[in-house]
Scaffold this motif. Structure first.
Motif, mmCIF file in Angstrom:
data_model
loop_
_atom_site.group_PDB
_atom_site.id
_atom_site.type_symbol
_atom_site.label_atom_id
_atom_site.label_comp_id
_atom_site.label_asym_id
_atom_site.label_seq_id
_atom_site.Cartn_x
_atom_site.Cartn_y
_atom_site.Cartn_z
ATOM 1 N N SER A 10 10.996 -14.343 -2.702
ATOM 2 C CA SER A 10 12.405 -14.728 -2.596
ATOM 3 C C SER A 10 13.387 -13.810 -2.781
ATOM 4 O O SER A 10 13.301 -13.129 -3.728
ATOM 5 C CB SER A 10 12.609 -16.153 -3.568
ATOM 6 O OG SER A 10 11.890 -17.097 -3.244
ATOM 7 N N ALA A 12 17.636 -13.221 -2.895
ATOM 8 C CA ALA A 12 18.977 -13.870 -2.986
ATOM 9 C C ALA A 12 20.253 -13.323 -2.234
ATOM 10 O O ALA A 12 21.114 -12.650 -2.761
ATOM 11 C CB ALA A 12 19.526 -14.227 -4.508
ATOM 12 N N ARG A 14 21.662 -13.525 2.266
ATOM 13 C CA ARG A 14 21.511 -14.205 3.554
ATOM 14 C C ARG A 14 20.538 -13.651 4.291
ATOM 15 O O ARG A 14 20.118 -12.436 4.527
ATOM 16 C CB ARG A 14 22.625 -14.277 4.364
ATOM 17 C CG ARG A 14 23.979 -15.027 3.582
ATOM 18 C CD ARG A 14 25.226 -14.704 4.391
ATOM 19 N NE ARG A 14 25.256 -13.351 4.976
ATOM 20 C CZ ARG A 14 25.794 -13.463 6.274
ATOM 21 N NH1 ARG A 14 26.103 -14.381 7.104
ATOM 22 N NH2 ARG A 14 25.731 -11.954 6.847
ATOM 23 N N PRO A 89 15.194 -18.641 6.356
ATOM 24 C CA PRO A 89 16.030 -19.136 5.333
ATOM 25 C C PRO A 89 15.613 -19.851 4.235
ATOM 26 O O PRO A 89 14.415 -20.533 4.373
ATOM 27 C CB PRO A 89 17.108 -19.876 6.205
ATOM 28 C CG PRO A 89 16.636 -19.531 7.695
ATOM 29 C CD PRO A 89 15.408 -19.058 7.717
ATOM 30 N N ASN A 90 15.927 -19.666 3.146
ATOM 31 C CA ASN A 90 15.458 -20.512 1.839
ATOM 32 C C ASN A 90 16.872 -20.768 1.179
ATOM 33 O O ASN A 90 17.014 -19.985 0.212
ATOM 34 C CB ASN A 90 14.497 -19.550 0.976
ATOM 35 C CG ASN A 90 14.009 -20.309 -0.003
ATOM 36 O OD1 ASN A 90 14.347 -21.543 -0.434
ATOM 37 N ND2 ASN A 90 13.224 -19.786 -0.804
ATOM 38 N N GLY A 91 17.285 -22.066 1.324
ATOM 39 C CA GLY A 91 18.580 -22.509 0.745
ATOM 40 C C GLY A 91 19.519 -21.537 1.064
ATOM 41 O O GLY A 91 19.793 -21.238 2.198
ATOM 42 N N GLU A 92 20.358 -21.007 0.220
ATOM 43 C CA GLU A 92 21.263 -19.924 0.540
ATOM 44 C C GLU A 92 20.990 -18.558 0.414
ATOM 45 O O GLU A 92 21.471 -17.690 0.814
ATOM 46 C CB GLU A 92 22.567 -20.093 -0.762
ATOM 47 C CG GLU A 92 22.970 -21.506 -0.567
ATOM 48 C CD GLU A 92 24.320 -21.373 -1.555
ATOM 49 O OE1 GLU A 92 24.655 -20.335 -2.315
ATOM 50 O OE2 GLU A 92 24.686 -22.603 -1.889
ATOM 51 N N GLY A 93 19.450 -18.368 0.245
ATOM 52 C CA GLY A 93 18.843 -17.036 0.034
ATOM 53 C C GLY A 93 17.853 -16.852 1.397
ATOM 54 O O GLY A 93 17.892 -17.630 2.482
ATOM 55 N N SER A 94 16.831 -16.222 1.094
ATOM 56 C CA SER A 94 15.713 -15.896 2.093
ATOM 57 C C SER A 94 14.308 -15.945 1.333
ATOM 58 O O SER A 94 14.036 -15.513 0.259
ATOM 59 C CB SER A 94 15.991 -14.538 2.494
ATOM 60 O OG SER A 94 17.423 -14.090 3.179
ATOM 61 N N GLU A 95 13.392 -16.099 2.287
ATOM 62 C CA GLU A 95 12.241 -15.872 1.768
ATOM 63 C C GLU A 95 11.678 -14.821 2.868
ATOM 64 O O GLU A 95 11.582 -14.687 3.989
ATOM 65 C CB GLU A 95 11.205 -17.308 2.210
ATOM 66 C CG GLU A 95 9.944 -16.987 1.422
ATOM 67 C CD GLU A 95 10.078 -17.228 -0.141
ATOM 68 O OE1 GLU A 95 9.049 -16.701 -0.825
ATOM 69 O OE2 GLU A 95 11.165 -17.518 -0.601
#
Length: 131
Positions: A10, A12, A14, A89-95
Motif C-alpha cells: 500500500s 499513501a 494517488r 486505487p485503494n481508498g485515498e491511496g494506492s495498492e
C-alpha cells in the motif's frame, strides 16, 4: 503452469502519482535495484539496463488509463521474462501489485531471493513516494 506469487504494498499516494513515477523507465534505478543498478538507455526496441544479473532489455506496456505497467525483461541469454505489474486505487491511496512467476529451472532458493528483491524494491518505491 508455473508457481505464482502476488506481492503488493500500500502506498499513501494517488494512483495517478504512483503510475506516473513507476511507469517511467528512467526512474527504475531510484527504486528497482533488483532490475536496474544503473541509468537506463533507450534503444530502438526498448530500454537497456545493467541488472545485478547482467545486461537486460526492458519493454514496458504502453501508457494506459488502467495502471498496467507490465514489462518484459530480455536476459543476455535471450530468455524473455514477462512481469505483470499494476497500480490500483485503494481508498485515498494506492495498492501496487507485482506478480512473480516462477521461471523454469528456478530453485526454491532463487524464487525466494526474487521475492525478497521485489519486496525490497516495493518498500523503496513506497518510501520515495510517501516523502
Amino acid at each position: 503452469m508455473y508457481e505464482v506469487q502476488h506481492i503488493s504494498i500500500s502506498i499513501a499516494r494517488r494512483p495517478e502519482d504512483v503510475y506516473t513515477f513507476a511507469s517511467n523507465p528512467a526512474n527504475l534505478p531510484q527504486w528497482a535495484a533488483g532490475l536496474a543498478s544503473s541509468q537506463l538507455t533507450q534503444g530502438p526496441d526498448g530500454w537497456v539496463a545493467e541488472a545485478p544479473f547482467g545486461r537486460v532489455k526492458i519493454r514496458f506496456a504502453d501508457r494506459n488509463n488502467f495502471g498496467v505497467m507490465d514489462h518484459d525483461v530480455e536476459l543476455a541469454s535471450g530468455v524473455l521474462v514477462h512481469n505483470p505489474m499494476r497500480v490500483v486505487p485503494n481508498g485515498e491511496g494506492s495498492e501496487f501489485l507485482f506478480t512473480l512467476i516462477r521461471q523454469p529451472d528456478m530453485t526454491d532458493e532463487q524464487f525466494a531471493e526474487d521475492r525478497l528483491a521485489i519486496e525490497t524494491d516495493l518498500r523503496t518505491l513506497k518510501t520515495l513516494l510517501e516523502k
